[in-house]
Design a protein around this motif. Structure first.
Motif, PDB file in Angstrom:
ATOM      1  N   PHE A  13       0.669  -1.204  -0.162  1.00  0.00           N
ATOM      2  CA  PHE A  13      -0.114  -0.213   0.047  1.00  0.00           C
ATOM      3  C   PHE A  13       0.829   1.471   0.162  1.00  0.00           C
ATOM      4  CE2 PHE A  13      -3.493  -2.792   0.980  1.00  0.00           C
ATOM      5  CZ  PHE A  13      -4.608  -2.142   0.459  1.00  0.00           C
ATOM      6  N   GLY A  14       2.061   1.064   0.736  1.00  0.00           N
ATOM      7  CA  GLY A  14       2.923   2.317   0.644  1.00  0.00           C
ATOM      8  C   GLY A  14       3.376   2.872  -0.694  1.00  0.00           C
ATOM      9  N   LEU A  15       3.549   1.717  -1.592  1.00  0.00           N
ATOM     10  CA  LEU A  15       4.025   2.048  -2.894  1.00  0.00           C
ATOM     11  C   LEU A  15       3.326   3.000  -3.602  1.00  0.00           C
ATOM     12  CD1 LEU A  15       5.208  -1.590  -3.844  1.00  0.00           C
ATOM     13  CD2 LEU A  15       6.584   0.325  -3.236  1.00  0.00           C
ATOM     14  N   PHE A  16       2.051   3.354  -3.257  1.00  0.00           N
ATOM     15  CA  PHE A  16       1.114   4.315  -3.818  1.00  0.00           C
ATOM     16  C   PHE A  16       1.733   5.681  -3.387  1.00  0.00           C
ATOM     17  CE2 PHE A  16      -2.355   7.374  -4.124  1.00  0.00           C
ATOM     18  CZ  PHE A  16      -2.916   7.074  -5.495  1.00  0.00           C
ATOM     19  N   GLN A  17       2.434   6.226  -4.419  1.00  0.00           N
ATOM     20  CA  GLN A  17       3.106   7.575  -4.152  1.00  0.00           C
ATOM     21  C   GLN A  17       2.226   8.757  -4.502  1.00  0.00           C
ATOM     22  OE1 GLN A  17       6.419   7.840  -2.589  1.00  0.00           O
ATOM     23  NE2 GLN A  17       6.024   6.128  -2.097  1.00  0.00           N
ATOM     24  N   SER A  18       1.387   9.282  -3.422  1.00  0.00           N
ATOM     25  CA  SER A  18       0.487  10.341  -3.823  1.00  0.00           C
ATOM     26  C   SER A  18       1.282  11.354  -4.412  1.00  0.00           C
ATOM     27  CB  SER A  18      -0.223  10.630  -2.720  1.00  0.00           C
ATOM     28  OG  SER A  18      -0.803   9.632  -2.056  1.00  0.00           O
ATOM     29  N   GLY A  19       2.230  11.734  -3.996  1.00  0.00           N
ATOM     30  CA  GLY A  19       3.161  13.083  -4.398  1.00  0.00           C
ATOM     31  C   GLY A  19       3.813  12.838  -5.713  1.00  0.00           C
ATOM     32  N   TYR A  20       4.216  11.699  -5.941  1.00  0.00           N
ATOM     33  CA  TYR A  20       4.819  11.416  -7.219  1.00  0.00           C
ATOM     34  C   TYR A  20       3.738  11.437  -8.561  1.00  0.00           C
ATOM     35  CZ  TYR A  20       7.284   9.086 -10.989  1.00  0.00           C
ATOM     36  OH  TYR A  20       7.955   8.945 -12.190  1.00  0.00           O
ATOM     37  N   ILE A  21       2.823  10.795  -7.979  1.00  0.00           N
ATOM     38  CA  ILE A  21       1.519  10.769  -9.189  1.00  0.00           C
ATOM     39  C   ILE A  21       1.132  12.104  -9.293  1.00  0.00           C
ATOM     40  CG2 ILE A  21      -0.611   9.775  -9.421  1.00  0.00           C
ATOM     41  CD1 ILE A  21       0.206   7.151  -7.863  1.00  0.00           C
ATOM     42  N   TYR A  22       0.847  12.809  -8.337  1.00  0.00           N
ATOM     43  CA  TYR A  22       0.198  14.047  -8.453  1.00  0.00           C
ATOM     44  C   TYR A  22       1.202  14.935  -9.264  1.00  0.00           C
ATOM     45  CZ  TYR A  22      -2.691  18.223  -7.794  1.00  0.00           C
ATOM     46  OH  TYR A  22      -3.590  19.409  -7.830  1.00  0.00           O
ATOM     47  N   GLY A  23       2.322  14.714  -9.099  1.00  0.00           N
ATOM     48  CA  GLY A  23       3.423  15.755  -9.780  1.00  0.00           C
ATOM     49  C   GLY A  23       3.340  15.297 -11.166  1.00  0.00           C
ATOM     50  N   LYS A  24       3.406  14.233 -11.577  1.00  0.00           N
ATOM     51  CA  LYS A  24       3.405  13.430 -13.064  1.00  0.00           C
ATOM     52  C   LYS A  24       2.201  13.975 -13.549  1.00  0.00           C
ATOM     53  CE  LYS A  24       7.285  11.477 -13.930  1.00  0.00           C
ATOM     54  NZ  LYS A  24       8.231  11.774 -14.746  1.00  0.00           N
ATOM     55  N   MET A  25       1.172  13.981 -12.842  1.00  0.00           N
ATOM     56  CA  MET A  25      -0.196  14.735 -13.632  1.00  0.00           C
ATOM     57  C   MET A  25       0.249  16.112 -13.953  1.00  0.00           C
ATOM     58  SD  MET A  25      -3.149  12.722 -11.050  1.00  0.00           S
ATOM     59  CE  MET A  25      -4.499  13.704 -11.806  1.00  0.00           C
ATOM     60  N   ASN A  26       0.836  16.733 -13.402  1.00  0.00           N
ATOM     61  CA  ASN A  26       1.174  18.189 -13.592  1.00  0.00           C
ATOM     62  C   ASN A  26       2.373  18.424 -14.140  1.00  0.00           C
ATOM     63  OD1 ASN A  26      -0.820  20.164 -11.940  1.00  0.00           O
ATOM     64  ND2 ASN A  26      -0.892  18.002 -10.801  1.00  0.00           N
ATOM     65  N   GLY A  27       2.904  17.191 -15.044  1.00  0.00           N
ATOM     66  CA  GLY A  27       3.948  17.366 -15.820  1.00  0.00           C
ATOM     67  C   GLY A  27       5.569  17.700 -15.060  1.00  0.00           C
ATOM     68  N   ILE A  28       5.495  17.081 -13.755  1.00  0.00           N
ATOM     69  CA  ILE A  28       7.056  17.505 -13.283  1.00  0.00           C
ATOM     70  C   ILE A  28       7.244  16.082 -12.177  1.00  0.00           C
ATOM     71  CG2 ILE A  28       6.781  19.676 -13.021  1.00  0.00           C
ATOM     72  CD1 ILE A  28       6.304  19.436  -9.887  1.00  0.00           C
ATOM     73  N   ASP A  29       8.552  15.767 -12.294  1.00  0.00           N
ATOM     74  CA  ASP A  29       8.848  14.783 -11.130  1.00  0.00           C
ATOM     75  C   ASP A  29       9.012  15.547  -9.825  1.00  0.00           C
ATOM     76  OD1 ASP A  29       9.886  12.774  -9.526  1.00  0.00           O
ATOM     77  OD2 ASP A  29      11.289  12.244 -11.037  1.00  0.00           O
ATOM     78  N   ILE A  30       8.241  15.443  -8.993  1.00  0.00           N
ATOM     79  CA  ILE A  30       8.321  16.258  -7.592  1.00  0.00           C
ATOM     80  C   ILE A  30       9.531  16.022  -7.034  1.00  0.00           C
ATOM     81  CG2 ILE A  30       6.937  14.684  -6.079  1.00  0.00           C
ATOM     82  CD1 ILE A  30       5.723  17.202  -4.776  1.00  0.00           C
ATOM     83  N   ARG A  31      10.227  14.714  -7.319  1.00  0.00           N
ATOM     84  CA  ARG A  31      11.328  14.399  -6.424  1.00  0.00           C
ATOM     85  C   ARG A  31      12.564  15.278  -7.213  1.00  0.00           C
ATOM     86  NH1 ARG A  31      12.448   8.730  -7.601  1.00  0.00           N
ATOM     87  NH2 ARG A  31      11.733   9.561  -9.693  1.00  0.00           N
ATOM     88  N   THR A  32      12.654  15.917  -7.944  1.00  0.00           N
ATOM     89  CA  THR A  32      13.447  16.737  -8.580  1.00  0.00           C
ATOM     90  C   THR A  32      13.371  18.282  -8.087  1.00  0.00           C
ATOM     91  OG1 THR A  32      12.535  17.293 -10.768  1.00  0.00           O
ATOM     92  CG2 THR A  32      13.727  15.314 -10.507  1.00  0.00           C
ATOM     93  N   LYS A  33      12.360  18.504  -7.244  1.00  0.00           N
ATOM     94  CA  LYS A  33      12.032  20.083  -7.009  1.00  0.00           C
ATOM     95  C   LYS A  33      12.096  20.144  -5.583  1.00  0.00           C
ATOM     96  CE  LYS A  33      10.790  20.769 -11.444  1.00  0.00           C
ATOM     97  NZ  LYS A  33      11.622  21.896 -12.069  1.00  0.00           N
ATOM     98  N   GLY A  34      12.110  21.376  -5.146  1.00  0.00           N
ATOM     99  CA  GLY A  34      12.130  21.566  -3.617  1.00  0.00           C
ATOM    100  C   GLY A  34      13.142  21.122  -2.886  1.00  0.00           C
TER     101      GLY A  34
END
Length: 210
Positions: A13-34
């Protein structure tokens, strides 16, 4: 083996990465930001309040669902009543491991604080309210989310010991020491995941929430 099963359920269940998925939906990899992690705070900073809220809810829900599945699969009357909270702790820890170290993202995920908040609610709402006060007060006074997160996991461990000492837990006393060890590992993992924040705090370079 039941503890291993709970860890596996949680990790999946932990593999569902909400932040990563939401970021990809907005065209970015959130792990490369902030700050570079895929958790709620970074989503809030990089993508705004709506993103922060959506990611937080996603991370909370995956822990709730994992614990619900654990309850349904392992609820066997007297046995579960005695050890139920301990099994949920193993499941929750598995969720945090999956959230922090997703194998398909090269083990680069979040820090597990939203999942920890959900775990507190699952275990005991009174403990959750104490932790909420500690977190909010710390963030309002310091403006550092990371500091509030660290205080919360430390208070989680101390609060659990105190609740157990005063007989406020439904867990069978024979499993109390094991549960304390689990929460200590949980707290140490969270502090380890915040090691870069601790360095920035020490040098006065940590980003403030506002």
């Amino acid at each position: 083996m039941v503890r291993v099963y709970c860890l596996i359920i949680g990790y999946i269940f932990g593999l569902f990465q909400s932040g990563y998925i939401y970021g990809k939906m907005n065209g970015i990899d959130i792990r490369t930001k902030g700050s570079g992690n895929s958790g709620t705070t970074n989503a809030l900073r990089v993508l705004g309040k709506k993103a922060g809220f959506v990611v937080f809810i996603g991370d909370v829900l995956k822990l709730f669902l994992a614990c619900y599945l654990t309850t349904q699969l392992l609820n066997q009357g007297h046995f579960y009543n005695e050890i139920g909270q301990l099994l949920l702790l193993y499941t929750g820890f598995g969720v945090v491991l999956g959230h922090n170290f997703p194998f398909y993202l090269h083990f680069k995920g979040g820090k597990g604080i939203a999942c920890t908040a959900a775990m507190l609610l699952v275990l005991d709402w009174r403990l959750a309210m104490v932790e909420l006060v500690i977190f909010v007060a710390t963030v309002l006074l310091s403006h550092y989310v990371s500091l509030g997160s660290i205080f919360v996991v430390i208070a989680f461990f101390i609060g659990w010991i105190l609740f157990g000492h005063f007989g406020l837990l439904s867990l069978d006393p024979s499993y109390f020491t094991e549960s304390c060890i689990m929460i200590l590992l949980w707290a140490l993992l969270a502090i380890f995941r915040h090691r870069s924040n601790l360095k920035r705090l020490a040098h006065g370079e940590e980003n403030k929430l506002f």
